[in-house]
Design a protein around this motif. Sequence first.
Motif, short mmCIF file in Angstrom:
data_model
loop_
_atom_site.label_atom_id
_atom_site.label_comp_id
_atom_site.label_asym_id
_atom_site.label_seq_id
_atom_site.Cartn_x
_atom_site.Cartn_y
_atom_site.Cartn_z
N ARG A 117 -53.33 2.12 36.45
CA ARG A 117 -52.55 1.26 35.67
C ARG A 117 -51.38 1.93 35.06
O ARG A 117 -50.15 1.29 35.06
CB ARG A 117 -53.46 0.63 34.49
N GLU A 118 -51.48 3.15 34.38
CA GLU A 118 -50.77 3.94 33.76
C GLU A 118 -49.55 4.41 34.72
O GLU A 118 -48.13 4.25 34.47
CB GLU A 118 -50.96 5.11 33.04
N THR A 172 -48.46 2.94 37.72
CA THR A 172 -47.92 1.48 38.03
C THR A 172 -47.06 1.19 36.76
O THR A 172 -45.84 0.52 37.26
CB THR A 172 -48.51 0.37 38.36
N ARG A 173 -47.20 1.27 35.52
CA ARG A 173 -46.43 0.77 34.32
C ARG A 173 -45.21 1.97 34.37
O ARG A 173 -44.26 1.52 34.28
CB ARG A 173 -47.19 0.86 33.07
N LYS A 205 -43.07 1.43 37.50
CA LYS A 205 -42.51 -0.05 37.49
C LYS A 205 -42.56 -0.28 38.93
O LYS A 205 -41.71 -1.04 39.68
CB LYS A 205 -41.17 0.04 37.01
N ASN A 243 -45.97 -1.42 42.31
CA ASN A 243 -47.45 -1.25 42.64
C ASN A 243 -47.77 -0.48 43.61
O ASN A 243 -48.73 -0.46 44.20
CB ASN A 243 -47.59 -2.82 42.94
N ASP A 292 -56.62 -5.92 36.80
CA ASP A 292 -56.75 -6.56 35.39
C ASP A 292 -58.06 -7.10 35.36
O ASP A 292 -58.90 -7.12 36.17
CB ASP A 292 -55.99 -7.85 35.69
#
Length: 211
Positions: free
Chosen positions: A156-157, A159-160, A163, A165, A211
């Motif tokens: 998750r981190e 991809t954040r 920016k 996927n 998610d």
Amino acid sequence: MIQELNRSYGNVFEGALINEILQVGTYKEVPAGFTLMEIGSYVKGMPLLISGAIKVLRDDKNGDELLLYYLEKGETCSMTMTCCMGQTKSEIRAIAETDTKLIMIPIQKMELWTSKYKSWRNFVFESYHIRLNEMIHTIDSIAFNNLDERLLDYLREKTRINKTNTIHNTHQDIAYELHSSRVVISRLLKKLENKGYIELHRNSIEILNLD
């Protein structure tokens, strides 16, 4: 450089400090994967990030890495500041996670600005606070979360921060940063793929739904 500096730090530093940073700072652009700081090296400057992201890692006695935290736009590294102030060797490795723009501040200015500018002093203390909380989170994650949960948080981190996927890391890269083995990471990634969370490719991972 002045426009980028104002966009990133104009709401943090007063104008006089911004002007001093412009006078003494060294502007740098580094590509993803570039090593900005190595363990055991002396620190000669402190980075102020304009854009991009830097990952900060530690080595154990066997040379295995552990990801501590990321630095992003408008941030700096408190461990770098500690080394600068104490004129000691670095205990961390800093690598550009993405293409990154930054300004390096000479160490001799750090103590002077701490007493001269309230905004700099607040920035330094806030940076210590943020980095300490992030390291506590890392310790808690290792101590209390199983590797499945840590891997999900890591993806998750990633991809954040990037920016995108699509994560361009090998299973071995991820194993190093999570202080695990490639075999274990590969097995957990395959489990996530079977659940429909990710799709595995050669040297990359596509995030479908975490998610």
